[in-house]
Design a protein around this motif. Structure first.
Motif, PDB file in Angstrom:
ATOM      1  N   THR A 209     -47.687  11.866  23.392  1.00  0.00           N
ATOM      2  CA  THR A 209     -47.497  11.635  21.954  1.00  0.00           C
ATOM      3  C   THR A 209     -46.888  12.862  21.288  1.00  0.00           C
ATOM      4  O   THR A 209     -45.936  12.744  20.505  1.00  0.00           O
ATOM      5  CB  THR A 209     -48.839  11.276  21.291  1.00  0.00           C
ATOM      6  N   GLN A 210     -47.398  14.034  21.594  1.00  0.00           N
ATOM      7  CA  GLN A 210     -46.864  15.269  21.011  1.00  0.00           C
ATOM      8  C   GLN A 210     -45.402  15.486  21.407  1.00  0.00           C
ATOM      9  O   GLN A 210     -44.578  15.856  20.580  1.00  0.00           O
ATOM     10  CB  GLN A 210     -47.712  16.463  21.438  1.00  0.00           C
ATOM     11  N   ARG A 211     -45.080  15.250  22.685  1.00  0.00           N
ATOM     12  CA  ARG A 211     -43.697  15.414  23.157  1.00  0.00           C
ATOM     13  C   ARG A 211     -42.776  14.400  22.478  1.00  0.00           C
ATOM     14  O   ARG A 211     -41.647  14.724  22.128  1.00  0.00           O
ATOM     15  CB  ARG A 211     -43.616  15.242  24.678  1.00  0.00           C
ATOM     16  N   ALA A 212     -43.260  13.172  22.310  1.00  0.00           N
ATOM     17  CA  ALA A 212     -42.452  12.140  21.659  1.00  0.00           C
ATOM     18  C   ALA A 212     -42.195  12.497  20.192  1.00  0.00           C
ATOM     19  O   ALA A 212     -41.084  12.303  19.682  1.00  0.00           O
ATOM     20  CB  ALA A 212     -43.142  10.786  21.762  1.00  0.00           C
ATOM     21  N   LEU A 213     -43.201  13.024  19.510  1.00  0.00           N
ATOM     22  CA  LEU A 213     -43.033  13.431  18.111  1.00  0.00           C
ATOM     23  C   LEU A 213     -41.985  14.531  17.969  1.00  0.00           C
ATOM     24  O   LEU A 213     -41.272  14.598  16.971  1.00  0.00           O
ATOM     25  CB  LEU A 213     -44.363  13.897  17.525  1.00  0.00           C
ATOM     26  N   LYS A 214     -41.882  15.389  18.985  1.00  0.00           N
ATOM     27  CA  LYS A 214     -40.893  16.475  18.974  1.00  0.00           C
ATOM     28  C   LYS A 214     -39.529  16.022  19.502  1.00  0.00           C
ATOM     29  O   LYS A 214     -38.593  16.815  19.533  1.00  0.00           O
ATOM     30  CB  LYS A 214     -41.390  17.640  19.838  1.00  0.00           C
ATOM     31  N   GLY A 215     -39.440  14.767  19.966  1.00  0.00           N
ATOM     32  CA  GLY A 215     -38.178  14.256  20.500  1.00  0.00           C
ATOM     33  C   GLY A 215     -37.842  14.789  21.887  1.00  0.00           C
ATOM     34  O   GLY A 215     -36.678  14.803  22.285  1.00  0.00           O
ATOM     35  N   GLU A 216     -38.844  15.200  22.640  1.00  0.00           N
ATOM     36  CA  GLU A 216     -38.617  15.808  23.948  1.00  0.00           C
ATOM     37  C   GLU A 216     -38.606  14.817  25.110  1.00  0.00           C
ATOM     38  O   GLU A 216     -38.223  15.169  26.207  1.00  0.00           O
ATOM     39  CB  GLU A 216     -39.681  16.881  24.211  1.00  0.00           C
ATOM     40  N   VAL A 217     -39.046  13.578  24.867  1.00  0.00           N
ATOM     41  CA  VAL A 217     -39.100  12.591  25.943  1.00  0.00           C
ATOM     42  C   VAL A 217     -37.704  12.009  26.155  1.00  0.00           C
ATOM     43  O   VAL A 217     -37.113  11.441  25.244  1.00  0.00           O
ATOM     44  CB  VAL A 217     -40.107  11.466  25.622  1.00  0.00           C
ATOM     45  N   ARG A 218     -37.164  12.183  27.347  1.00  0.00           N
ATOM     46  CA  ARG A 218     -35.827  11.678  27.667  1.00  0.00           C
ATOM     47  C   ARG A 218     -35.881  10.233  28.138  1.00  0.00           C
ATOM     48  O   ARG A 218     -34.992   9.450  27.860  1.00  0.00           O
ATOM     49  CB  ARG A 218     -35.160  12.541  28.742  1.00  0.00           C
ATOM     50  N   GLU A 219     -36.962   9.894  28.876  1.00  0.00           N
ATOM     51  CA  GLU A 219     -37.096   8.537  29.390  1.00  0.00           C
ATOM     52  C   GLU A 219     -38.498   8.350  29.954  1.00  0.00           C
ATOM     53  O   GLU A 219     -39.103   9.291  30.456  1.00  0.00           O
ATOM     54  CB  GLU A 219     -36.070   8.298  30.499  1.00  0.00           C
ATOM     55  N   LEU A 220     -38.994   7.128  29.860  1.00  0.00           N
ATOM     56  CA  LEU A 220     -40.225   6.758  30.520  1.00  0.00           C
ATOM     57  C   LEU A 220     -39.881   5.685  31.539  1.00  0.00           C
ATOM     58  O   LEU A 220     -39.259   4.685  31.204  1.00  0.00           O
ATOM     59  CB  LEU A 220     -41.254   6.221  29.533  1.00  0.00           C
ATOM     60  N   GLU A 221     -40.244   5.925  32.796  1.00  0.00           N
ATOM     61  CA  GLU A 221     -40.063   4.933  33.846  1.00  0.00           C
ATOM     62  C   GLU A 221     -41.403   4.251  34.079  1.00  0.00           C
ATOM     63  O   GLU A 221     -42.404   4.918  34.353  1.00  0.00           O
ATOM     64  CB  GLU A 221     -39.625   5.581  35.161  1.00  0.00           C
ATOM     65  N   LEU A 222     -41.425   2.937  33.956  1.00  0.00           N
ATOM     66  CA  LEU A 222     -42.619   2.163  34.270  1.00  0.00           C
ATOM     67  C   LEU A 222     -42.408   1.600  35.669  1.00  0.00           C
ATOM     68  O   LEU A 222     -41.570   0.735  35.886  1.00  0.00           O
ATOM     69  CB  LEU A 222     -42.821   1.044  33.247  1.00  0.00           C
ATOM     70  N   LEU A 223     -43.132   2.158  36.627  1.00  0.00           N
ATOM     71  CA  LEU A 223     -42.938   1.815  38.030  1.00  0.00           C
ATOM     72  C   LEU A 223     -43.822   0.641  38.412  1.00  0.00           C
ATOM     73  O   LEU A 223     -45.053   0.716  38.316  1.00  0.00           O
ATOM     74  CB  LEU A 223     -43.280   3.015  38.920  1.00  0.00           C
ATOM     75  N   SER A 224     -43.206  -0.455  38.848  1.00  0.00           N
ATOM     76  CA  SER A 224     -43.934  -1.622  39.311  1.00  0.00           C
ATOM     77  C   SER A 224     -44.332  -1.402  40.761  1.00  0.00           C
ATOM     78  O   SER A 224     -43.483  -1.175  41.622  1.00  0.00           O
ATOM     79  CB  SER A 224     -43.032  -2.862  39.194  1.00  0.00           C
ATOM     80  N   LEU A 225     -45.640  -1.457  41.036  1.00  0.00           N
ATOM     81  CA  LEU A 225     -46.139  -1.186  42.376  1.00  0.00           C
ATOM     82  C   LEU A 225     -46.827  -2.404  42.973  1.00  0.00           C
ATOM     83  O   LEU A 225     -47.303  -3.288  42.250  1.00  0.00           O
ATOM     84  CB  LEU A 225     -47.113  -0.007  42.347  1.00  0.00           C
ATOM     85  N   GLU A 226     -46.895  -2.418  44.291  1.00  0.00           N
ATOM     86  CA  GLU A 226     -47.578  -3.496  44.992  1.00  0.00           C
ATOM     87  C   GLU A 226     -49.035  -3.534  44.541  1.00  0.00           C
ATOM     88  O   GLU A 226     -49.663  -2.499  44.345  1.00  0.00           O
ATOM     89  CB  GLU A 226     -47.502  -3.230  46.494  1.00  0.00           C
TER      90      GLU A 226
END
Length: 101
Positions: A7-24
């Motif tokens: 949340t803190q990183r997102a507020l600062k605009g530091e998140v470049r991407e979130l990968e949601l990995l689908s696993l078995e």
């Protein structure tokens, strides 16, 4: 990285991407990419957070400023048959935290 740090990183605009990995097994893990590396989203016990779906992720991050997200899945046909030559890439499907599919 825990939810508070994300949340803190997102507020600062530091998140470049979130990968949601689908696993078995029917669960997902979230991997957050920043300029200086990738980090798995951890729960309160500092273990990888198991998510149930894209909707579960949206619910959890509803108060966090939006950032690019992608669902990452392996191609089952390639894993089972293994007949293609060359590198086999994951399927990467962009999605939004703000809107449903």
């Amino acid at each position: 990285m825990n939810l508070q740090a994300l949340t803190q990183r997102a507020l600062k605009g530091e998140v470049r991407e979130l990968e949601l990995l689908s696993l078995e097994g029917g669960f997902y893990l979230a991997r957050v990419r920043l300029d200086h590396g990738q980090f798995t989203l951890l729960d309160d016990a500092a273990k990888p957070m198991h998510l149930r779906s894209v909707s579960h992720l949206r619910e959890m991050l509803q108060l966090v400023p939006p950032f690019p997200c992608v669902l990452v899945q392996q191609c089952v046909h390639d894993e089972m048959c293994g007949v293609r030559e060359g590198p086999i890439e994951s399927m990467r499907i962009p999605f939004s935290l703000a809107t449903p599919w």
